[in-house]
Design an enzyme around this catalytic site. Structure first.
Site, mmCIF file in Angstrom:
data_model
loop_
_atom_site.group_PDB
_atom_site.id
_atom_site.type_symbol
_atom_site.label_atom_id
_atom_site.label_comp_id
_atom_site.label_asym_id
_atom_site.label_seq_id
_atom_site.Cartn_x
_atom_site.Cartn_y
_atom_site.Cartn_z
ATOM 1 N N ASP A 13 -19.573 30.468 -37.347
ATOM 2 C CA ASP A 13 -20.614 31.406 -36.945
ATOM 3 C C ASP A 13 -20.336 31.779 -35.498
ATOM 4 O O ASP A 13 -20.430 30.931 -34.610
ATOM 5 C CB ASP A 13 -21.977 30.721 -37.078
ATOM 6 C CG ASP A 13 -23.115 31.545 -36.490
ATOM 7 O OD1 ASP A 13 -22.846 32.635 -35.943
ATOM 8 O OD2 ASP A 13 -24.263 31.092 -36.568
ATOM 9 N N TYR A 233 -27.937 18.550 -31.265
ATOM 10 C CA TYR A 233 -28.044 19.646 -32.219
ATOM 11 C C TYR A 233 -26.927 20.668 -32.019
ATOM 12 O O TYR A 233 -26.757 21.203 -30.939
ATOM 13 C CB TYR A 233 -29.380 20.391 -32.086
ATOM 14 C CG TYR A 233 -29.411 21.622 -32.961
ATOM 15 C CD1 TYR A 233 -29.479 21.486 -34.340
ATOM 16 C CD2 TYR A 233 -29.307 22.893 -32.428
ATOM 17 C CE1 TYR A 233 -29.471 22.593 -35.172
ATOM 18 C CE2 TYR A 233 -29.305 24.012 -33.258
ATOM 19 C CZ TYR A 233 -29.385 23.849 -34.613
ATOM 20 O OH TYR A 233 -29.368 24.940 -35.429
ATOM 21 N N LYS A 236 -26.328 22.983 -38.593
ATOM 22 C CA LYS A 236 -25.738 22.344 -39.768
ATOM 23 C C LYS A 236 -24.312 22.889 -39.924
ATOM 24 O O LYS A 236 -23.948 23.889 -39.319
ATOM 25 C CB LYS A 236 -26.580 22.641 -41.013
ATOM 26 C CG LYS A 236 -27.818 21.755 -41.107
ATOM 27 C CD LYS A 236 -27.495 20.369 -41.655
ATOM 28 C CE LYS A 236 -28.704 19.460 -41.691
ATOM 29 N NZ LYS A 236 -29.010 18.799 -40.412
#
Ligand code: F6R
Ligand code: MG
Ligand code: MG
Length: 380
Positions: A13, A233, A236
């Site tokens: 991404d 974080y 995912k």
């Protein structure tokens, strides 16, 4: 002549439109142009570029073998170029998955998801490549197990003598971030052990599958859990997987069959919820609650490393009914918001907000005095 080819699928991404929804077409075009026109691009025999959700996938064939720094470096450069396009257009999360400032020889732990396998190309070599968004690599555990080990989905296990010996599952424990800690288990005799591991999608992931009849590699999944490596974080891992089909391997239809379940997986909004893995067409974005978790699949053949056209497996009208079921499952679990199994267990939550709150609240807990109970007949 042995015709060894490596298929490498890399997904990242590096920016998207309207939130974490879908990349811009110009980003994909910039990658295609770079791979077509650069000197390094000549390392490739063939390539395709697609998207799923907010991720772009580059699927490549070459003769450099697995873990080639030239091939990984090429993909890294391509994603940097797409990042520049995303930045120039003001897209959201430009360069999101490129976690390191510079490329150091291998993409492992650097952000992009990598699945690759070196194969001896068969006549009519058939491959299915899955790409998922808003979920984790363990999302493939159940469908991979069902396709290779369960006659409820793979009746070829009974019908075809070429699969009668079963398959070897290579399963990795991703909680060991220092080394590759793997176990090899065989179907059919080890199936209870296999499912004992595979029920934990966060920790144990099917990394490779091998045919016990021919010894050939049958499937390869990306297994990196970036949050475990980075300790914070990072989203995912939006996994990618390749499966060889037909002959000594399950038929394409047997490989796709378990995706009718739309089983609940981790991911969805802020990587912290449970949602149904929804089969969608290639280049589909997400919508409801930054999801639901989605998976697309392309099936194709390879001849001397050259791709045929790609078939968009979940575009067929059949899957419209499965999508309806998945949407109902998505709404059903979302109806209970934050309660119980709608969200992930504490250790799997992203962003740190809940961990921080729990820490603060823990400090406010106190031990209540136990009030003495009066014994009957007792007088003061
Ligand atoms: C999940 C995902 C999204 C984002 C959410 C918040 O993998 O990508 O659900 O977590 O949209 O995004 P940020 O933190 O970028 O505002
Ligand atoms: Mg994103
Ligand atoms: Mg994504």
């Amino acid at each position: 002549m042995i015709n060894k080819i490596t298929i490498t699928a890399i997904k990242a991404d590096v920016g998207s439109i309207g939130g974490h929804i879908k990349p811009d077409e110009d980003m994909k075009q910039s990658i295609l142009t770079f791979l077509r026109e650069s000197e390094e691009g000549k390392l490739l025999i063939d390539f395709r570029v697609q998207s799923v959700g907010d991720d772009i996938a580059i699927i490549m064939t070459h003769r450099e073998g697995e873990n080639s720094s030239d091939i990984h470096g090429l993909a890294w450069k391509a994603f940097l170029i797409a990042t520049d396009v995303a930045k120039a257009k003001g897209l959201y999360g430009a360069g999101q998955d490129l976690l390191k400032d510079s490329f150091s020889g291998n993409l492992k732990g650097m952000g992009p998801a990598v699945a690759e396998m070196e194969i001896e190309e068969r006549i009519g070599e058939t491959i299915v490549c899955f790409q998922a968004d808003k979920t984790e690599p363990g999302a493939y555990n159940l469908p991979t197990y069902l396709a290779f080990a369960d006659p409820m989905h793979n009746t070829g296990l009974m019908l075809s003598p070429k699969m009668k010996d079963g398959f070897t599952f290579e399963i990795i424990d991703v909680e060991n971030t220092k080394e590759d800690e793997v176990i090899r288990l065989n179907t059919p005799e080890d199936i209870y052990d296999i499912v004992t591991l595979l029920r934990n999608n966060h920790r144990y992931i099917v990394e490779k599958v091998y045919s016990r009849t021919t010894g050939e590699v049958a499937a390869a999944t990306c297994t990196t859990r970036l949050s475990l490596i980075a300790g914070k974080y990072v989203g995912k891992d939006d996994p990618i997987m390749m499966v060889r089909a037909q002959g000594a391997f399950p038929a394409t239809g047997e490989i796709l069959s378990p995706y009718t379940i739309a089983h609940y997986v981790a991911g969805f909004m802020r990587g912290s919820h449970i949602g149904p893995l929804t089969p969608v067409s290639v280049n589909t974005g997400v919508s409801f609650f930054d999801g639901p978790p989605i998976v697309s699949a392309v099936a194709f053949n390879i001849k001397d490393g050259k791709f045929t056209s790609f078939m968009d497996c979940f575009a067929n009208q059949f899957w419209a009914g499965v999508r309806e079921k998945a949407y109902k499952k998505a709404i059903a679990i979302r109806e209970q918001g934050w309660s119980g199994p709608a969200m992930l267990e504490d250790s799997e939550l992203e962003y740190g907000g809940i961990t921080e709150r729990l820490g603060r609240l823990k400090a406010k807990f106190y031990i209540r005095e136990v009030s003495k109970t009066k014994v009957q007949g007792e007088t003061k």
